[in-house]
Write an enzyme that holds these catalytic residues in place. Structure first.
Site, PDB file in Angstrom:
ATOM      1  N   SER A  10       0.908  -1.087  -0.051  1.00  0.00           N
ATOM      2  CA  SER A  10       0.147  -0.317   0.394  1.00  0.00           C
ATOM      3  C   SER A  10       0.755   1.164  -0.032  1.00  0.00           C
ATOM      4  O   SER A  10       1.569   1.234   0.686  1.00  0.00           O
ATOM      5  CB  SER A  10      -0.634   0.367   1.208  1.00  0.00           C
ATOM      6  OG  SER A  10      -1.572   1.520   1.098  1.00  0.00           O
ATOM      7  N   HIS A  35      -1.286  -1.375  -4.373  1.00  0.00           N
ATOM      8  CA  HIS A  35      -2.432  -0.512  -3.681  1.00  0.00           C
ATOM      9  C   HIS A  35      -2.704   0.780  -3.179  1.00  0.00           C
ATOM     10  O   HIS A  35      -1.621   1.104  -3.033  1.00  0.00           O
ATOM     11  CB  HIS A  35      -3.039  -1.588  -1.885  1.00  0.00           C
ATOM     12  CG  HIS A  35      -4.279  -1.651  -0.854  1.00  0.00           C
ATOM     13  ND1 HIS A  35      -5.203  -2.619  -2.235  1.00  0.00           N
ATOM     14  CD2 HIS A  35      -4.995  -0.466  -0.551  1.00  0.00           C
ATOM     15  CE1 HIS A  35      -5.949  -1.819  -1.017  1.00  0.00           C
ATOM     16  NE2 HIS A  35      -5.536  -0.734  -0.207  1.00  0.00           N
ATOM     17  N   ASP A  37      -4.594   3.684  -1.521  1.00  0.00           N
ATOM     18  CA  ASP A  37      -5.722   3.708  -0.886  1.00  0.00           C
ATOM     19  C   ASP A  37      -6.480   5.596  -0.815  1.00  0.00           C
ATOM     20  O   ASP A  37      -5.846   6.280  -0.560  1.00  0.00           O
ATOM     21  CB  ASP A  37      -5.758   3.667   0.682  1.00  0.00           C
ATOM     22  CG  ASP A  37      -5.207   2.911   1.329  1.00  0.00           C
ATOM     23  OD1 ASP A  37      -6.311   1.506   0.954  1.00  0.00           O
ATOM     24  OD2 ASP A  37      -3.957   1.967   1.587  1.00  0.00           O
ATOM     25  N   MET A  39      -9.264   8.248   0.534  1.00  0.00           N
ATOM     26  CA  MET A  39     -10.230   8.530   1.410  1.00  0.00           C
ATOM     27  C   MET A  39     -10.392   9.998   0.984  1.00  0.00           C
ATOM     28  O   MET A  39      -9.811  11.363   0.744  1.00  0.00           O
ATOM     29  CB  MET A  39      -9.215   8.504   2.552  1.00  0.00           C
ATOM     30  CG  MET A  39      -8.732   6.920   2.619  1.00  0.00           C
ATOM     31  SD  MET A  39      -7.252   6.890   4.289  1.00  0.00           S
ATOM     32  CE  MET A  39      -6.512   5.596   4.494  1.00  0.00           C
ATOM     33  N   HIS A  68      -8.230   1.390  -3.926  1.00  0.00           N
ATOM     34  CA  HIS A  68      -8.977   0.710  -2.364  1.00  0.00           C
ATOM     35  C   HIS A  68     -10.137   2.317  -1.977  1.00  0.00           C
ATOM     36  O   HIS A  68      -9.342   3.179  -1.651  1.00  0.00           O
ATOM     37  CB  HIS A  68      -8.660   0.363  -1.255  1.00  0.00           C
ATOM     38  CG  HIS A  68      -9.206   0.157  -0.022  1.00  0.00           C
ATOM     39  ND1 HIS A  68      -8.684  -0.171   0.669  1.00  0.00           N
ATOM     40  CD2 HIS A  68     -10.668   0.382  -0.010  1.00  0.00           C
ATOM     41  CE1 HIS A  68     -10.054  -0.250   2.048  1.00  0.00           C
ATOM     42  NE2 HIS A  68     -11.038  -0.027   1.491  1.00  0.00           N
ATOM     43  N   MET A  70     -12.333   5.024   0.315  1.00  0.00           N
ATOM     44  CA  MET A  70     -13.004   4.361   1.351  1.00  0.00           C
ATOM     45  C   MET A  70     -13.376   5.812   1.344  1.00  0.00           C
ATOM     46  O   MET A  70     -12.614   7.335   1.829  1.00  0.00           O
ATOM     47  CB  MET A  70     -10.970   4.582   2.525  1.00  0.00           C
ATOM     48  CG  MET A  70     -11.190   3.203   2.998  1.00  0.00           C
ATOM     49  SD  MET A  70      -9.976   3.096   3.836  1.00  0.00           S
ATOM     50  CE  MET A  70      -9.070   3.591   1.915  1.00  0.00           C
ATOM     51  N   MET A 139     -11.524  -6.232   5.836  1.00  0.00           N
ATOM     52  CA  MET A 139     -11.200  -5.097   6.707  1.00  0.00           C
ATOM     53  C   MET A 139     -10.488  -5.494   8.496  1.00  0.00           C
ATOM     54  O   MET A 139     -11.734  -6.343   8.825  1.00  0.00           O
ATOM     55  CB  MET A 139     -11.809  -4.273   6.818  1.00  0.00           C
ATOM     56  CG  MET A 139     -11.808  -2.863   5.817  1.00  0.00           C
ATOM     57  SD  MET A 139     -10.384  -2.632   4.829  1.00  0.00           S
ATOM     58  CE  MET A 139      -9.582  -1.743   6.032  1.00  0.00           C
ATOM     59  N   GLY A 144      -9.046   4.300   7.537  1.00  0.00           N
ATOM     60  CA  GLY A 144      -8.145   5.344   7.758  1.00  0.00           C
ATOM     61  C   GLY A 144      -7.041   5.693   7.548  1.00  0.00           C
ATOM     62  O   GLY A 144      -6.861   7.110   7.751  1.00  0.00           O
ATOM     63  N   GLY A 146      -2.941   4.218   8.231  1.00  0.00           N
ATOM     64  CA  GLY A 146      -1.787   2.907   8.210  1.00  0.00           C
ATOM     65  C   GLY A 146      -1.154   2.431   9.770  1.00  0.00           C
ATOM     66  O   GLY A 146      -1.866   3.509  10.127  1.00  0.00           O
ATOM     67  N   ASP A 177      -6.982  -6.733   4.808  1.00  0.00           N
ATOM     68  CA  ASP A 177      -6.510  -5.419   4.568  1.00  0.00           C
ATOM     69  C   ASP A 177      -6.436  -4.943   5.929  1.00  0.00           C
ATOM     70  O   ASP A 177      -7.645  -4.444   6.719  1.00  0.00           O
ATOM     71  CB  ASP A 177      -7.032  -4.542   4.146  1.00  0.00           C
ATOM     72  CG  ASP A 177      -6.231  -2.944   3.396  1.00  0.00           C
ATOM     73  OD1 ASP A 177      -5.247  -2.297   4.029  1.00  0.00           O
ATOM     74  OD2 ASP A 177      -6.831  -2.134   2.823  1.00  0.00           O
ATOM     75  N   GLY A 179      -3.296  -3.753   9.345  1.00  0.00           N
ATOM     76  CA  GLY A 179      -2.251  -4.783  10.268  1.00  0.00           C
ATOM     77  C   GLY A 179      -1.347  -6.270   9.481  1.00  0.00           C
ATOM     78  O   GLY A 179      -1.380  -7.179  10.562  1.00  0.00           O
ATOM     79  N   GLY A 199       1.210  -2.080   4.370  1.00  0.00           N
ATOM     80  CA  GLY A 199       1.498  -1.015   3.869  1.00  0.00           C
ATOM     81  C   GLY A 199       3.372  -0.396   5.308  1.00  0.00           C
ATOM     82  O   GLY A 199       3.695  -0.546   4.720  1.00  0.00           O
ATOM     83  N   SER A 200       2.520  -0.270   6.276  1.00  0.00           N
ATOM     84  CA  SER A 200       3.807  -0.325   7.521  1.00  0.00           C
ATOM     85  C   SER A 200       4.874  -1.326   7.367  1.00  0.00           C
ATOM     86  O   SER A 200       5.474  -0.962   7.602  1.00  0.00           O
ATOM     87  CB  SER A 200       3.125   0.097   8.301  1.00  0.00           C
ATOM     88  OG  SER A 200       2.023  -0.114   9.087  1.00  0.00           O
TER      89      SER A 200
HETATM   90  C1  DX5 Z   1      -5.927   1.183   5.760  1.00  0.00           C
HETATM   91  C2  DX5 Z   1      -5.813   1.311   4.882  1.00  0.00           C
HETATM   92  C3  DX5 Z   1      -4.783   0.226   4.227  1.00  0.00           C
HETATM   93  C4  DX5 Z   1      -3.444   0.068   4.848  1.00  0.00           C
HETATM   94  C5  DX5 Z   1      -2.915  -0.473   5.858  1.00  0.00           C
HETATM   95  O1  DX5 Z   1      -7.054   2.109   5.945  1.00  0.00           O
HETATM   96  O2  DX5 Z   1      -6.625   1.223   3.682  1.00  0.00           O
HETATM   97  O3  DX5 Z   1      -4.717  -0.147   3.094  1.00  0.00           O
HETATM   98  O4  DX5 Z   1      -2.947   0.905   4.361  1.00  0.00           O
HETATM   99  O5  DX5 Z   1      -1.944  -0.297   6.088  1.00  0.00           O
HETATM  100  P1  DX5 Z   1      -1.139  -1.446   7.493  1.00  0.00           P
HETATM  101  O6  DX5 Z   1      -0.838  -2.372   6.510  1.00  0.00           O
HETATM  102  O7  DX5 Z   1      -0.141  -0.387   7.886  1.00  0.00           O
HETATM  103  O8  DX5 Z   1      -1.867  -1.597   8.619  1.00  0.00           O
HETATM  104 ZN    ZN Z   2      -7.119  -0.444   1.667  1.00  0.00          ZN
END
Ligand code: DX5
Ligand code: ZN
Length: 225
Positions: A10, A35, A37, A39, A68, A70, A139, A144, A146, A177, A179, A199-200
Site C-alpha cells: 500500500s 494498493h 487507498d 480516502m 481501495h 474509502m 478489513m 482510515g 496505516g 487489509d 495490520g 503498508g507499514s
Molecule cells: C487502511 C488502509 C490500508 C492501509 C494498510 O485504512 O485501507 O490499505 O494502507 O496499512 P497497514 O498495512 O499499515 O495496516
Molecule cells: Zn486499503
C-alpha cells in the site's frame, strides 16, 4: 483455496517524495499489485489520493493498480479512475445505496469489481451480490489509517468468507487489509485469504523488497486457525 498468493503493498505508507524509487524496490521484491487507498475525509476521517496519483502511478509501473475507495458515493469515481488506469475498483457497501448496480458498472467498463467490508459489517452484505464480485476485501482494521494492529476477529471472518465464496463457487479473490505483517499473515492465509495488502510492514522494513519475500514465505508456512 487458490494456490496463488498476491502481495499488494500500500503506497499509503510510502515516502511520496521517493515514489519512483520505492516502486522500483517493490517491483524488485516481486510485488503483485500496488494498493492505492483513496480516502475522502467523510467516509473515513483521513484525506489522501485521487485520480491524479493513480495516473502518476500508472505511468511509473506496469503492475495492476488495486484501488481501495474509502469514500462516500464511490460510483462518482468509476469513470475518472478507469481513465487514470485503475485495474481493481473496490468500494464499501456502507458508503453507497445501489451496491449491485455499481459493481456491475465497474465490470462493464473493464475493471475488476471489489467490495470491502468494515469489521462491523456482516458478510451477508457481500453474499447478496456474490455473483457480481471479482474480489472480496475483509478489513482487518477500521479503515482510515496505516499502521494499525490486525484485529484478531478478522481471522474467523476470513474463514467464513472463504466458506461463503466456495459455497457459491465464486472465483472472487479474497483480500485482507490492515495490520498484515510477518506475524499476522499466516493466520489470514490459513483462514483462506489469497491477496494481502501491507503498508507499514513493508515500508517500515529496512529492506522493503526483502520484506515482500518474507511475507510470501510466511504464507507458505501457514498456521492452524
Ligand atoms: C487502511 C488502509 C490500508 C492501509 C494498510 O485504512 O485501507 O490499505 O494502507 O496499512 P497497514 O498495512 O499499515 O495496516
Ligand atoms: Zn486499503
Amino acid at each position: 483455496m487458490p494456490d496463488i498468493v498476491r502481495i499488494a503493498p500500500s503506497v499509503l505508507s510510502a515516502d511520496l517524495g521517493r515514489l519512483a524509487e520505492q516502486l522500483d524496490q517493490l517491483e524488485r521484491g516481486g510485488a503483485d499489485w500496488i494498493h492505492v487507498d483513496v480516502m475522502d475525509g467523510r467516509f473515513v476521517p483521513n484525506l489522501t489520493f485521487g485520480a491524479l496519483l493513480i495516473g502518476a502511478l500508472r505511468r511509473m509501473t506496469d503492475l495492476p493498480l488495486d484501488v481501495h475507495l474509502m469514500v462516500v458515493e464511490p460510483e462518482r469515481y468509476i469513470e475518472p479512475f478507469l481513465e487514470a488506469g485503475a485495474s481493481v475498483f473496490t468500494f464499501h457497501p456502507e458508503a453507497t445505496v445501489h451496491v449491485q448496480r455499481h459493481l456491475a458498472a465497474v465490470r462493464e467498463v473493464g475493471m475488476r469489481a471489489g467490495l470491502a467490508l468494515n469489521p462491523g459489517t456482516p458478510l451477508a452484505a457481500a453474499e447478496e451480490v456474490v455473483d457480481d464480485l471479482d474480489l472480496l476485501l475483509i478489513m482487518s482494521v477500521n479503515p482510515g489509517y496505516g499502521g494499525q494492529s490486525y484485529l484478531p476477529s478478522a481471522t474467523a471472518k476470513i474463514q467464513r468468507a472463504r466458506a461463503m465464496l466456495d459455497r457459491h463457487e465464486s472465483g472472487a479473490l479474497l483480500e485482507v487489509d490492515g495490520g498484515v505483517s510477518p506475524d499476522t499473515i499466516a493466520a489470514a492465509r490459513s483462514a483462506g485469504a489469497d491477496t494481502f495488502v501491507a503498508g507499514s510492514a513493508i515500508f517500515s522494513a529496512p529492506d522493503p523488497a526483502a520484506r515482500i519475500g518474507e511475507l510470501r514465505d510466511r504464507c507458505k508456512a501457514g498456521v492452524s486457525v
